[in-house]
Write an enzyme that holds these catalytic residues in place. Structure first.
Site, PDB file in Angstrom:
ATOM      1  N   GLN A 186       0.817  -1.216   0.000  1.00 26.60           N
ATOM      2  CA  GLN A 186       0.000   0.000   0.000  1.00 26.60           C
ATOM      3  C   GLN A 186       0.846   1.258   0.000  1.00 26.60           C
ATOM      4  O   GLN A 186       2.048   1.237   0.262  1.00 26.60           O
ATOM      5  CB  GLN A 186      -0.908   0.018   1.223  1.00 26.60           C
ATOM      6  CG  GLN A 186      -0.159  -0.001   2.558  1.00 26.60           C
ATOM      7  CD  GLN A 186      -1.121  -0.059   3.741  1.00 26.60           C
ATOM      8  OE1 GLN A 186      -1.445   0.974   4.329  1.00 26.60           O
ATOM      9  NE2 GLN A 186      -1.574  -1.262   4.082  1.00 26.60           N
ATOM     10  N   HIS A 224       4.734   0.288   1.187  1.00 26.91           N
ATOM     11  CA  HIS A 224       5.116  -0.480   2.367  1.00 26.91           C
ATOM     12  C   HIS A 224       4.092  -1.574   2.617  1.00 26.91           C
ATOM     13  O   HIS A 224       2.984  -1.567   2.067  1.00 26.91           O
ATOM     14  CB  HIS A 224       5.243   0.429   3.598  1.00 26.91           C
ATOM     15  CG  HIS A 224       4.005   1.202   3.932  1.00 26.91           C
ATOM     16  ND1 HIS A 224       3.660   2.370   3.279  1.00 26.91           N
ATOM     17  CD2 HIS A 224       3.027   0.984   4.844  1.00 26.91           C
ATOM     18  CE1 HIS A 224       2.524   2.839   3.771  1.00 26.91           C
ATOM     19  NE2 HIS A 224       2.110   2.006   4.724  1.00 26.91           N
ATOM     20  N   HIS A 267      -0.024   5.904   0.469  1.00 30.91           N
ATOM     21  CA  HIS A 267      -1.012   6.895   0.903  1.00 30.91           C
ATOM     22  C   HIS A 267      -0.818   8.207   0.142  1.00 30.91           C
ATOM     23  O   HIS A 267       0.277   8.482  -0.364  1.00 30.91           O
ATOM     24  CB  HIS A 267      -0.872   7.154   2.406  1.00 30.91           C
ATOM     25  CG  HIS A 267      -0.868   5.909   3.235  1.00 30.91           C
ATOM     26  ND1 HIS A 267      -1.932   5.050   3.300  1.00 30.91           N
ATOM     27  CD2 HIS A 267       0.093   5.366   4.025  1.00 30.91           C
ATOM     28  CE1 HIS A 267      -1.641   4.039   4.098  1.00 30.91           C
ATOM     29  NE2 HIS A 267      -0.424   4.204   4.556  1.00 30.91           N
ATOM     30  N   ARG A 284      -4.141   0.150  -2.432  1.00 31.97           N
ATOM     31  CA  ARG A 284      -3.574  -1.189  -2.266  1.00 31.97           C
ATOM     32  C   ARG A 284      -3.178  -1.797  -3.607  1.00 31.97           C
ATOM     33  O   ARG A 284      -3.827  -1.564  -4.621  1.00 31.97           O
ATOM     34  CB  ARG A 284      -4.578  -2.085  -1.554  1.00 31.97           C
ATOM     35  CG  ARG A 284      -4.977  -1.589  -0.174  1.00 31.97           C
ATOM     36  CD  ARG A 284      -6.020  -2.476   0.489  1.00 31.97           C
ATOM     37  NE  ARG A 284      -6.402  -1.946   1.798  1.00 31.97           N
ATOM     38  CZ  ARG A 284      -7.377  -1.062   1.990  1.00 31.97           C
ATOM     39  NH1 ARG A 284      -8.072  -0.625   0.954  1.00 31.97           N
ATOM     40  NH2 ARG A 284      -7.638  -0.611   3.201  1.00 31.97           N
ATOM     41  N   GLU A 297       2.768   8.416   8.525  1.00 29.47           N
ATOM     42  CA  GLU A 297       2.631   7.603   9.738  1.00 29.47           C
ATOM     43  C   GLU A 297       3.990   7.185  10.289  1.00 29.47           C
ATOM     44  O   GLU A 297       4.957   7.044   9.550  1.00 29.47           O
ATOM     45  CB  GLU A 297       1.765   6.365   9.454  1.00 29.47           C
ATOM     46  CG  GLU A 297       2.289   5.498   8.328  1.00 29.47           C
ATOM     47  CD  GLU A 297       1.283   4.464   7.854  1.00 29.47           C
ATOM     48  OE1 GLU A 297       0.065   4.649   8.058  1.00 29.47           O
ATOM     49  OE2 GLU A 297       1.712   3.464   7.245  1.00 29.47           O
TER      50      GLU A 297
END
Length: 396
Positions: free
Chosen positions: A97, A259, A99, A278, A134
């Site tokens: 995935q 990642h 982001h 994804r 994140e």
């Protein structure tokens, strides 16, 4: 109202473990459900509950954003808690995935709203209008994939893994994007043709080390082969950096960095978003064009770091993200931690027990229990036994 006991929201995703989070929060798991994530925040898909109330943390912040967040943070982050705090238990590897950036998230969310894609639709890519950088801190030995390997390493992989010979012509120009685009757009029959002999070879090998991508590829064949079709995410296991992080180590993942988590338990803190694109190793929605549009295909050198020791009791893990900051707090029995913050804090007790005192509040929090502290509050924690907490906040 400055300090509130809250209860996190469990997410029972199929890849989760069955023991760590139930033991942490003190619930029985007689049904042997997968407890994948504990969310501690105000995201609309799983806001924390105010203990002793029907309100959620999201409700309270919406009613009183300036009081709960502080005026400066409320104005900067559109009157929303800017972070989402989590505990993850990864029992089975989960999706390849990436982001979006903030600008990409705003545009994509607006586009899907205009085209009438329901927020709950399984094929929806943008669940909100926020980016999702994140950080994760390992609580156990943790394995993940993070970013593409160097050009030299990918070249070596394509020649050492003999089954990948059909891919070599697509890397002649040393373009990672060209190679990965080719892999992600391969017809399923071609994926099967390349991966079938790899599966056969790996099935004949026992005692593969976790430091080898072969170990994780063998697991992926077992977990993600459906009706004889192999998951193209297996190629990524060989092309991405395979990273092992010891307890206390951390890694930051910014927008666009591909990642996948493979195994272990961690503390995770991110911007308040659930936007994920994804590319494999998942039963969830896969959108290859969207993934490729947002993917950074430059080679990455993983940067695992240990944080900075602020005091004898507190270690902070800083990142470039303006939305969040996480600290580990370790207290011996009878030790006290004091803090006055310009930002909202959320704290979880990982082990032990503390007495929490504010100007108008006093209560105890034990293992697995969570509390929220509003901005511009002074509070102290006194350990009743050896205690470890993690604190999420906003850098000011």
């Amino acid at each position: 109202m400055s300090i509130l006991a809250i209860k996190g929201k469990v997410q029972n995703y199929a890849w989760g473990g069955k023991d760590f989070i139930p033991a942490l929060i003190g619930v029985e798991n007689k049904a042997q459900q997968a407890f994948a994530e504990l969310w501690m925040g105000a995201h609309h898909r799983g806001p924390a509950q105010i203990e002793g109330s029907e309100q959620t943390l999201a409700d309270l912040i919406e009613e009183k954003p300036n009081e709960m967040l502080g005026q400066a943070i409320a104005e900067k982050f559109d009157h929303r808690l800017p972070f989402l705090f989590k505990i993850l238990d990864v029992n089975k590897m989960l999706s390849i995935q990436t982001h979006p950036t903030k600008a990409q998230a705003i545009a994509g969310f607006e586009k899907e709203n205009k085209t009438g894609v329901p927020l709950t639709a399984k094929h929806r890519n943008f669940k909100d209008d926020n980016h999702k950088p994140e950080i994760m801190i390992a609580l156990t030995d943790f394995w993940l994939l993070h970013g593409f390997q160097s050009l030299a390493a990918i070249h070596q992989c394509l020649h050492e893994v003999l089954e990948f010979e059909p891919l070599r012509p697509h890397f002649q120009t040393r373009s990672i994007r060209q190679l990965y685009q080719h892999i992600m757009e391969l017809p399923q029959a071609s994926v099967n043709e390349i991966l079938a002999p790899l599966q056969k070879r790996l099935n004949a090998v026992e005692d593969l080390p976790k430091s080898s991508p072969d170990y994780w590829a063998k697991l992926a064949f077992q977990d993600y082969t459906r009706a004889g079709d192999f998951d193209r995410g297996i190629f990524s296991i060989y092309l991405f950096n395979l990273v092992q992080i010891a307890p206390g180590g951390a890694i930051f993942q910014d927008a666009g960095i591909p990642h996948a988590y493979l195994e272990g338990v961690n503390v995770e803190l991110m911007a308040n978003s659930d936007n994920v694109f994804r590319g494999g190793l998942t039963p969830k929605h896969i959108d290859v064009p969207e993934l490729m549009h947002h993917l950074k295909t430059d080679a990455v050198v993983p940067k695992v770091f240990e944080g900075e020791q602020l005091t004898a009791n507190e270690r902070v893990y800083r990142t470039p993200a303006p939305d969040f900051e996480v600290s580990q707090i370790q207290l011996k029995a009878a030790q006290t931690y004091r803090r006055t913050s310009d930002a909202p804090d959320i704290l979880i007790v990982l082990n032990g027990q503390v007495e929490v005192k504010g100007t108008d509040t006093a209560f105890n929090r034990a293992k697995g229990e969570v509390f929220f502290v509003s901005a511009h509050s002074t509070y102290q924690l006194t350990a009743e036994e050896d205690t470890v907490l993690y604190r999420a906040s906003v850098p000011v």
